[in-house]
Design an enzyme around this catalytic site. Sequence first.
Site, short mmCIF file in Angstrom:
data_model
loop_
_atom_site.label_atom_id
_atom_site.label_comp_id
_atom_site.label_asym_id
_atom_site.label_seq_id
_atom_site.Cartn_x
_atom_site.Cartn_y
_atom_site.Cartn_z
N PHE A 16 0.84 -1.19 0.00
CA PHE A 16 0.00 0.00 0.00
C PHE A 16 0.87 1.24 0.00
O PHE A 16 2.07 1.17 0.27
CB PHE A 16 -0.95 -0.02 1.21
N CYS A 17 0.25 2.35 -0.28
CA CYS A 17 0.92 3.63 -0.43
C CYS A 17 1.98 3.85 0.66
O CYS A 17 1.67 3.65 1.82
CB CYS A 17 -0.11 4.75 -0.37
N PRO A 18 3.17 4.15 0.25
CA PRO A 18 3.66 4.53 -1.08
C PRO A 18 4.30 3.38 -1.85
O PRO A 18 5.02 3.63 -2.81
CB PRO A 18 4.69 5.60 -0.76
N GLY A 19 4.04 2.14 -1.46
CA GLY A 19 4.70 0.98 -2.06
C GLY A 19 4.63 0.92 -3.58
O GLY A 19 5.68 0.85 -4.24
N ASP A 43 -3.54 -1.73 -4.33
CA ASP A 43 -3.84 -0.48 -3.63
C ASP A 43 -4.72 0.39 -4.53
O ASP A 43 -4.31 0.76 -5.63
CB ASP A 43 -2.53 0.25 -3.31
#
Length: 82
Positions: A16-19, A43
């Site tokens: 999930f963000c920022p992944g 995401d």
Amino acid sequence: MSTIQQRKVVDSRGSFCPGPITDLFKAYRNSQVGDVIELWATDPAAKSDVTAWARKSGNSVVEIVEEKDYTKIVVGIVRKGK
């Protein structure tokens, strides 16, 4: 006119963000103009994050496809920045 030099799949499913945007940027750093990066993400923010990044960096979102369990975002590298 550029031609596709390489198509790279970046699997960010489950992060999930920022992944996803971080994974995309890592692939971008190792890409060349004409390459295509295919980002797989679960995401929901990835679509807007990648679209904003592409606009800001001068690259293009070629397509966004909703697959069964993830979103496939295809980015064309048309410009390399800093």
